[in-house]
Design an enzyme around this catalytic site. Structure first.
Site, PDB file in Angstrom:
ATOM      1  N   GLU A 162       4.687 -33.296 -34.937  1.00 24.15           N
ATOM      2  CA  GLU A 162       4.682 -33.232 -36.396  1.00 24.15           C
ATOM      3  C   GLU A 162       6.084 -32.873 -36.885  1.00 24.15           C
ATOM      4  OE1 GLU A 162       2.619 -29.955 -38.342  1.00 24.15           O
ATOM      5  OE2 GLU A 162       1.782 -31.398 -39.757  1.00 24.15           O
ATOM      6  N   LYS A 167      -2.419 -14.408 -48.955  1.00 21.85           N
ATOM      7  CA  LYS A 167      -1.004 -14.330 -48.570  1.00 21.85           C
ATOM      8  C   LYS A 167      -0.394 -15.717 -48.625  1.00 21.85           C
ATOM      9  CE  LYS A 167       1.634 -14.580 -45.039  1.00 21.85           C
ATOM     10  NZ  LYS A 167       2.819 -15.161 -45.729  1.00 21.85           N
ATOM     11  N   GLY A 206      -1.938 -21.136 -35.940  1.00 18.42           N
ATOM     12  CA  GLY A 206      -3.405 -21.171 -35.913  1.00 18.42           C
ATOM     13  C   GLY A 206      -3.948 -20.557 -34.626  1.00 18.42           C
ATOM     14  N   GLY A 234      -1.854 -23.821 -41.991  1.00 18.15           N
ATOM     15  CA  GLY A 234      -0.492 -23.736 -41.472  1.00 18.15           C
ATOM     16  C   GLY A 234      -0.378 -24.504 -40.178  1.00 18.15           C
ATOM     17  N   SER A 235       0.578 -24.103 -39.368  1.00 22.37           N
ATOM     18  CA  SER A 235       0.863 -24.849 -38.148  1.00 22.37           C
ATOM     19  C   SER A 235      -0.174 -24.567 -37.068  1.00 22.37           C
ATOM     20  CB  SER A 235       2.249 -24.462 -37.635  1.00 22.37           C
ATOM     21  OG  SER A 235       2.265 -23.072 -37.345  1.00 22.37           O
ATOM     22  N   THR A 236      -0.293 -25.486 -36.145  1.00 24.76           N
ATOM     23  CA  THR A 236      -1.216 -25.314 -35.021  1.00 24.76           C
ATOM     24  C   THR A 236      -0.802 -24.110 -34.177  1.00 24.76           C
ATOM     25  OG1 THR A 236      -1.799 -27.635 -35.036  1.00 24.76           O
ATOM     26  CG2 THR A 236      -2.090 -26.481 -32.944  1.00 24.76           C
ATOM     27  N   GLU A 237       0.498 -23.922 -34.041  1.00 25.41           N
ATOM     28  CA  GLU A 237       1.016 -22.792 -33.245  1.00 25.41           C
ATOM     29  C   GLU A 237       0.536 -21.456 -33.831  1.00 25.41           C
ATOM     30  OE1 GLU A 237       5.227 -22.847 -33.517  1.00 25.41           O
ATOM     31  OE2 GLU A 237       5.447 -20.964 -32.415  1.00 25.41           O
ATOM     32  N   GLU A 292      -6.955 -24.972 -41.093  1.00 19.27           N
ATOM     33  CA  GLU A 292      -6.429 -26.274 -41.533  1.00 19.27           C
ATOM     34  C   GLU A 292      -5.031 -26.380 -40.962  1.00 19.27           C
ATOM     35  OE1 GLU A 292      -7.842 -28.636 -43.153  1.00 19.27           O
ATOM     36  OE2 GLU A 292      -9.590 -27.707 -44.067  1.00 19.27           O
ATOM     37  N   CYS A 317       0.267 -32.238 -44.521  1.00 22.29           N
ATOM     38  CA  CYS A 317      -0.374 -32.098 -43.205  1.00 22.29           C
ATOM     39  C   CYS A 317      -0.958 -33.415 -42.714  1.00 22.29           C
ATOM     40  CB  CYS A 317      -1.448 -31.025 -43.288  1.00 22.29           C
ATOM     41  SG  CYS A 317      -2.551 -31.287 -44.679  1.00 22.29           S
TER      42      CYS A 317
HETATM   43  P1  NAD Z   1       3.225 -21.673 -40.525  1.00 22.40           P
HETATM   44  O1  NAD Z   1       2.087 -21.746 -39.597  1.00 22.40           O
HETATM   45  O2  NAD Z   1       4.552 -21.338 -39.996  1.00 22.40           O
HETATM   46  O3  NAD Z   1       2.938 -20.613 -41.696  1.00 22.40           O
HETATM   47  C1  NAD Z   1       1.769 -20.662 -42.462  1.00 22.40           C
HETATM   48  C2  NAD Z   1       1.447 -19.269 -42.975  1.00 22.40           C
HETATM   49  O4  NAD Z   1       1.181 -18.420 -41.862  1.00 22.40           O
HETATM   50  C3  NAD Z   1       2.572 -18.606 -43.756  1.00 22.40           C
HETATM   51  O5  NAD Z   1       2.002 -17.885 -44.819  1.00 22.40           O
HETATM   52  C4  NAD Z   1       3.180 -17.661 -42.727  1.00 22.40           C
HETATM   53  O6  NAD Z   1       3.819 -16.539 -43.295  1.00 22.40           O
HETATM   54  C5  NAD Z   1       1.948 -17.235 -41.962  1.00 22.40           C
HETATM   55  N1  NAD Z   1       2.204 -16.754 -40.601  1.00 22.40           N
HETATM   56  C6  NAD Z   1       3.280 -16.968 -39.799  1.00 22.40           C
HETATM   57  N2  NAD Z   1       3.088 -16.360 -38.602  1.00 22.40           N
HETATM   58  C7  NAD Z   1       1.878 -15.764 -38.657  1.00 22.40           C
HETATM   59  C8  NAD Z   1       1.097 -15.012 -37.732  1.00 22.40           C
HETATM   60  N3  NAD Z   1       1.528 -14.745 -36.503  1.00 22.40           N
HETATM   61  N4  NAD Z   1      -0.118 -14.581 -38.107  1.00 22.40           N
HETATM   62  C9  NAD Z   1      -0.607 -14.870 -39.340  1.00 22.40           C
HETATM   63  N5  NAD Z   1       0.079 -15.559 -40.260  1.00 22.40           N
HETATM   64  C10 NAD Z   1       1.308 -16.023 -39.920  1.00 22.40           C
HETATM   65  O7  NAD Z   1       3.198 -23.071 -41.267  1.00 22.40           O
HETATM   66  P2  NAD Z   1       4.276 -23.623 -42.262  1.00 22.40           P
HETATM   67  O8  NAD Z   1       5.444 -23.994 -41.446  1.00 22.40           O
HETATM   68  O9  NAD Z   1       4.405 -22.689 -43.417  1.00 22.40           O
HETATM   69  O10 NAD Z   1       3.530 -24.917 -42.831  1.00 22.40           O
HETATM   70  C11 NAD Z   1       3.586 -26.126 -42.225  1.00 22.40           C
HETATM   71  C12 NAD Z   1       2.378 -26.363 -41.354  1.00 22.40           C
HETATM   72  O11 NAD Z   1       1.176 -26.226 -42.110  1.00 22.40           O
HETATM   73  C13 NAD Z   1       2.340 -27.763 -40.822  1.00 22.40           C
HETATM   74  O12 NAD Z   1       1.974 -27.742 -39.462  1.00 22.40           O
HETATM   75  C14 NAD Z   1       1.263 -28.435 -41.646  1.00 22.40           C
HETATM   76  O13 NAD Z   1       0.656 -29.533 -41.028  1.00 22.40           O
HETATM   77  C15 NAD Z   1       0.317 -27.321 -41.856  1.00 22.40           C
HETATM   78  N6  NAD Z   1      -0.545 -27.600 -43.023  1.00 22.40           N
HETATM   79  C16 NAD Z   1      -1.848 -27.950 -42.816  1.00 22.40           C
HETATM   80  C17 NAD Z   1      -2.667 -28.271 -43.898  1.00 22.40           C
HETATM   81  C18 NAD Z   1      -4.097 -28.676 -43.702  1.00 22.40           C
HETATM   82  O14 NAD Z   1      -4.835 -28.671 -44.685  1.00 22.40           O
HETATM   83  N7  NAD Z   1      -4.531 -29.030 -42.521  1.00 22.40           N
HETATM   84  C19 NAD Z   1      -2.146 -28.222 -45.181  1.00 22.40           C
HETATM   85  C20 NAD Z   1      -0.824 -27.864 -45.356  1.00 22.40           C
HETATM   86  C21 NAD Z   1      -0.029 -27.548 -44.265  1.00 22.40           C
END
Ligand code: NAD
Length: 492
Positions: A395, A186, A243, A238-241, A260, A294
């Protein structure tokens, strides 16, 4: 940009989900729009997956896991991955242009990622035939033989952020497939195009239907996938929140999870550093991808004796960066991915000023002809920052550096670690002792010395603390997709 330059994938037709080898609309018929963040122009309507589509995709991944993919030998999986690597190479101009159009990264940057994308596929193709357990001597009486087998974890949900759509999709998919898993991918709703196109190439590479499924949609689709009782493992970026939500969703069937997540990485410049390298290094540790990285080195610690000079040089460098049309090969910084991200970054710029920080360069949205219909923010360096300020703690995910003076090695290690995150860190010095002290002292998954953000398929990447757990790249990434089975044989 004229429509003639569009990749043929963007032919005006809605983009479908890839389920069980078929491109299909969402069962609800719903779509969402994906737009060019540089212009606001509509790129495509994309099928918006809901629970029933996710059920179909997971069922297809399960059938493929227990059917054709399991029957294929490691050598056969290797050939599929190598073929996919060739196809990604052949179609790389198209794939990189899709990323540039969909999320705004400059074409010079997306085009430069060819070696990494193709290299990841070839690296994990190599490892597909290198999966093995161990024979382990035991101390039991009698003739008892014990050994381990490495088996695929099963159906993997790969859920990604938007900031490297193609690279991140390959990063998760390549080791998962090499390990013998099947995948429901996804991509982020902000940039689903190149992952959908990659799904088509997987079929062309001879990967059987159902082994790779690509589901477009927003947070609800991600949540349904993360909670699905027939998914064995979630690999999340994605985001820590979010995660944290993934961990909660995984509890239903005790899924394996790797995360990640976000970061607020320290980048430390000592007075003895090669400043000709450190200045552009510190700038691009944040300004690359318009700060949507990130592991961006957003907390820039500069030794006090050179702080003023360094900031002057850094600001001068930032002023040379060309912000503009991401399809122009001379552009250094494109727009942010969305209006929501622009709002978020602008809120942080305001918060920084309100708390007393001073923007020595940038500090605002870039406006004017060519910019107003996109989501552009000027590369920004804040001085007079205190560690407790919001801009120094949270962040931002935009092109914003917080510069902080420091006086000693011990102090900078303590302040560098004073964050809930632990993804990356940089150290710039010619002094080996400082390199040893700082790289040992910082709690971060990657430490770059006299460089920043270097990546290689063979070198593991991942977080400490609230930046997540699990590692991507290297042999450790394969382990994320493998179970260990112990087998005991007693002579009858
Ligand atoms: P996000 O957490 O909002 O979304 C990431 C993904 O999760 C998207 O595909 C989104 O549709 C999905 N998602 C949203 N809510 C969800 C839920 N409740 N359950 C499951 N999936 C859900 O992150 P973002 O705003 O798209 O990306 C930015 C964040 O990603 C930043 O915090 C960045 O640091 C992090 N990031 C980390 C790495 C790493 O390798 N550590 C790499 C790139 C980005």
């Amino acid at each position: 940009m004229s429509i003639e330059k569009f990749p043929s994938f963007l032919n005006g037709a809605p983009k479908h989900l890839l389920i069980d080898g078929q491109c299909v609309p969402a069962l609800s018929g719903k779509t969402f729009e994906t737009r060019n963040p540089a212009t606001g122009e509509l790129l495509a309507a994309v099928a918006d997956a809901a629970t029933e589509d996710i059920d179909r995709a997971v069922a297809a991944a399960r059938r493929a896991l227990e059917g054709p993919w399991r029957r294929m030998k490691p050598f056969d999986r290797q050939q599929c991955l190598l073929k996919l690597a060739d196809l990604v190479d052949t179609h790389f101009d198209e794939l990189s242009l899709l990323d540039t159009l969909d999320m705004g990264a400059p074409i010079s940057a997306t085009r430069s990622r060819r070696t990494r994308a193709v290299g990841l596929l070839r690296y994990y193709a190599g490892l597909a035939t290198a999966v093995h357990g161990q024979t382990i001597g035991n101390s039991l009486s009698g003739e008892v033989f014990s050994y381990t087998l490495k088996e695929p974890v099963g159906v993997v949900a790969a859920i990604n952020a938007w900031n490297g759509p193609l690279g991140m999709a390959i990063w998760k998919m390549a080791p998962a497939l090499a390990a013998g898993c099947t995948v429901v991918l996804k991509p982020a709703e902000q940039a689903p195009l190149s992952p959908l196109r990659l799904g088509e190439l997987c079929l062309e590479a001879g990967i059987p239907p159902g082994v790779v499924n690509v589901i477009a949609g927003g947070g609800a689709a991600g949540a349904a996938l993360a909670a699905h009782p027939d998914v064995d493992k979630v690999a999340f970026t994605g985001s820590t929140e979010v995660g944290r939500k993934i961990i909660q969703a995984s509890a239903g069937n005790i899924k394996r999870v790797s995360l990640e997540l976000g970061g607020k990485s320290p980048n430390i410049v000592f007075a003895d550093a090669d400043l000709d390298a450190a200045v552009p290094g510190a700038a691009m540790a944040v300004f690359a991808n318009s700060g949507q990285i990130c592991s961006a080195g957003t907390r820039l610690f500069v030794e006090r004796s050179i702080h003023g000079e360094f900031l002057e040089r850094l600001s001068a460098y930032a002023r040379t960066l060309r912000l503009g049309d991401p399809c122009d090969p001379d552009t250094h910084l494109g727009p942010l991915v969305s209006a929501a991200q622009l709002d978020r970054v602008c809120r942080y710029l305001d918060a920084g000023k309100t708390e007393g920080a001073v923007a020595v360069v940038g500090g605002q949205r870039k406006s004017g002809p060519g910019y107003d219909s996109g989501y552009y923010v000027e590369p920004t360096v804040f001085a007079s920052v205190q560690d407790h300020m919001q801009i120094a703690r949270e962040e931002i995910f935009g092109p914003v550096i917080s510069a902080l003076p420091f006086d000693s090695v011990e102090e900078v290690i303590r302040r560098g670690n004073d964050t809930p995150y632990g993804l990356g860190a940089g150290v710039w010095t010619r002094d080996v002792k400082k390199v040893m002290q700082v790289s040992a002292g910082l709690r971060a998954g990657s430490v770059w010395v006299n460089c920043y953000q270097l990546m290689d398929p063979a070198v593991p990447f991942g977080g400490y603390k609230m930046s997540g757990y699990g590692r991507e790249s290297g042999t450790e990434h394969m382990e994320e997709f493998l179970n260990t089975k112990a087998v005991w044989i007693k002579s009858a």
